[in-house]
Write a protein that holds these residues in place. Sequence first.
Motif, PDB file in Angstrom:
ATOM      1  N   GLY A 188      43.422   5.022  68.403  1.00 46.60           N
ATOM      2  CA  GLY A 188      43.994   4.720  67.100  1.00 46.60           C
ATOM      3  C   GLY A 188      43.468   3.449  66.489  1.00 46.60           C
ATOM      4  O   GLY A 188      43.886   3.065  65.398  1.00 46.60           O
ATOM      5  N   GLY A 189      42.562   2.747  67.200  1.00 40.62           N
ATOM      6  CA  GLY A 189      42.167   1.422  66.776  1.00 40.62           C
ATOM      7  C   GLY A 189      43.250   0.431  67.156  1.00 40.62           C
ATOM      8  O   GLY A 189      44.427   0.784  67.289  1.00 40.62           O
ATOM      9  N   GLY A 190      42.877  -0.812  67.336  1.00 41.38           N
ATOM     10  CA  GLY A 190      43.836  -1.797  67.804  1.00 41.38           C
ATOM     11  C   GLY A 190      45.025  -1.987  66.887  1.00 41.38           C
ATOM     12  O   GLY A 190      46.140  -2.269  67.342  1.00 41.38           O
ATOM     13  N   THR A 191      44.826  -1.840  65.574  1.00 44.23           N
ATOM     14  CA  THR A 191      45.916  -2.092  64.642  1.00 44.23           C
ATOM     15  C   THR A 191      46.954  -0.982  64.634  1.00 44.23           C
ATOM     16  O   THR A 191      48.039  -1.155  64.071  1.00 44.23           O
ATOM     17  N   ARG A 192      46.666   0.167  65.243  1.00 41.97           N
ATOM     18  CA  ARG A 192      47.621   1.277  65.320  1.00 41.97           C
ATOM     19  C   ARG A 192      48.050   1.571  66.760  1.00 41.97           C
ATOM     20  O   ARG A 192      49.206   1.934  66.992  1.00 41.97           O
ATOM     21  N   SER A 193      47.128   1.420  67.680  1.00 40.60           N
ATOM     22  CA  SER A 193      47.399   1.860  69.051  1.00 40.60           C
ATOM     23  C   SER A 193      48.467   1.030  69.747  1.00 40.60           C
ATOM     24  O   SER A 193      49.110   1.505  70.685  1.00 40.60           O
ATOM     25  N   TYR A 194      48.656  -0.228  69.325  1.00 41.46           N
ATOM     26  CA  TYR A 194      49.553  -1.127  70.060  1.00 41.46           C
ATOM     27  C   TYR A 194      50.867  -1.389  69.343  1.00 41.46           C
ATOM     28  O   TYR A 194      51.684  -2.190  69.814  1.00 41.46           O
ATOM     29  N   ASP A 195      51.120  -0.724  68.221  1.00 40.54           N
ATOM     30  CA  ASP A 195      52.377  -0.938  67.502  1.00 40.54           C
ATOM     31  C   ASP A 195      53.592  -0.723  68.400  1.00 40.54           C
ATOM     32  O   ASP A 195      54.564  -1.488  68.347  1.00 40.54           O
ATOM     33  N   PHE A 196      53.536   0.337  69.203  1.00 41.59           N
ATOM     34  CA  PHE A 196      54.703   0.673  70.011  1.00 41.59           C
ATOM     35  C   PHE A 196      55.000  -0.394  71.059  1.00 41.59           C
ATOM     36  O   PHE A 196      56.139  -0.509  71.523  1.00 41.59           O
ATOM     37  N   ARG A 197      53.987  -1.194  71.431  1.00 40.91           N
ATOM     38  CA  ARG A 197      54.236  -2.251  72.411  1.00 40.91           C
ATOM     39  C   ARG A 197      55.016  -3.408  71.780  1.00 40.91           C
ATOM     40  O   ARG A 197      55.838  -4.037  72.456  1.00 40.91           O
ATOM     41  N   LEU A 198      54.785  -3.690  70.517  1.00 35.07           N
ATOM     42  CA  LEU A 198      55.663  -4.643  69.837  1.00 35.07           C
ATOM     43  C   LEU A 198      57.067  -4.057  69.730  1.00 35.07           C
ATOM     44  O   LEU A 198      58.064  -4.774  69.942  1.00 35.07           O
ATOM     45  N   ASP A 199      57.162  -2.775  69.418  1.00 33.21           N
ATOM     46  CA  ASP A 199      58.470  -2.126  69.371  1.00 33.21           C
ATOM     47  C   ASP A 199      59.191  -2.256  70.717  1.00 33.21           C
ATOM     48  O   ASP A 199      60.398  -2.521  70.767  1.00 33.21           O
TER      49      ASP A 199
END
Length: 456
Positions: A188-199
């Motif tokens: 997803g690219g870094g700006t999309r792939s890691y959103d859930f980890r902030l969540d």
Amino acid sequence: MKSPLPKLGLPLLALLALSGCGDGSLVLQGPSTSNEAAPVTATCPADVPSDAKCLSGRDSKGAFYMIAVPAKWNGILVMHAHGGPDLAAPDLDRSMEDLTRWSIMVKSGYAWAGSSYRQGGVEVRAAAEDTERLRGIFRKHVAIPSKTILHGQSWGAGVAAKGAEMFTLETVGERPYDGVLLTSGVLGGGTRSYDFRLDLRVVYQYLCGNHPRPSEQPYALNLGLPANVTMKQADVALRVNECLALNKPAAERTPEQKAKIQTIVHVIKIPESAIQSHMNWATMHFQDISAKRTGGESPFGNEGAVYSGSTDDAALNAGVLRYKANPAAYQTFATDTDPVGKIPVPVLSTKWISDPTAFVELDSRFREVMQEGGSAARLVQTFTTNGTHSFISDPTYPALMDALLQWVNTGTKPTPSGIASACLALEATYGKGCSFDASYTSPALSTRVAPRQRPQ
């Protein structure tokens, strides 16, 4: 004096003819043209066929690498981009581990080359450059392959996707890669792939309140950790187990602990077994990104994200901490990590449908990016019902390589059903393990990860 290299399977003049070079007409550029020392003979890992030749070295940027060439080499080179990423300094052990895991490629007749990358940390373009530099080392000091396939695994799939965009006939002076294989990819690219980890971080803190503890200096969770704070995985595990008791059998957990685990599982949509690993990444990897890659600011935010799946979603959404992604940090991280969908060669991917590390929904995002970039016709995606994130099965990868190479050589685009059938035929050679679901299509990423506001 250079160590003599092993005699390889195809005559050098034939290989030069296959490459379309040797007459001095090509003007090459990029990392593959750097002046690199020759590799030295190395001991192959135990899983590599005993008659294969292995070489190792360290390139001019500091990356270690391993090369393996089977005794009956088919002339095709697989350039491997590994996952992770590791945060520690590079070493040869990493490349040895990768060669061990991907020995199936050597067993299938392919030469294999993999870089440790020059540094630990979340930097995609540098890793792509290191992989391309190793391609040049192979061509200069080993042999010129008839075809070269770029294989990216996990986070390395993002490296391979970016590398296939960066290094092309136009930018290199020759076609560096004939096809791209992406497996278990974080796509997803870094700006999309890691959103859930902030969540995960904000929901965990809402439930547990111990990362950071009330007695510690507060900081923005989207930084992972402040730049000057050192923490190990064991330290994160201590806090998680204090709250959730993941280190205990379910029967020994309190009702409150069980309820908190279920909230995380249902809201973040990850299995209980994956909570600890994602908490580690959302701590140390986020720190690497914010402290070393994006100028001390975070590219991650959760403004506008609406969380659901808890017993009281209204209270959850009102209580979680909210962060805004820094626009400059977001753009810097996007430039380094996000694919743009301009890959000029065939791309074949596979994903275990239940992968808890690289969500299957990320493949939908990659499909969208390839469409936006004009490369949709050059993408075929496949999915399996069994496997692990790190490795699916022995016959899966030869089946994918066969299909990709047929596409490269003949222009015939493979189908998921054709790959599934071909895999079953290979089980006699490589053992059981085929589980392609030819009818599966990945759902949209928004069905798994809450949409949010993004910097413009």
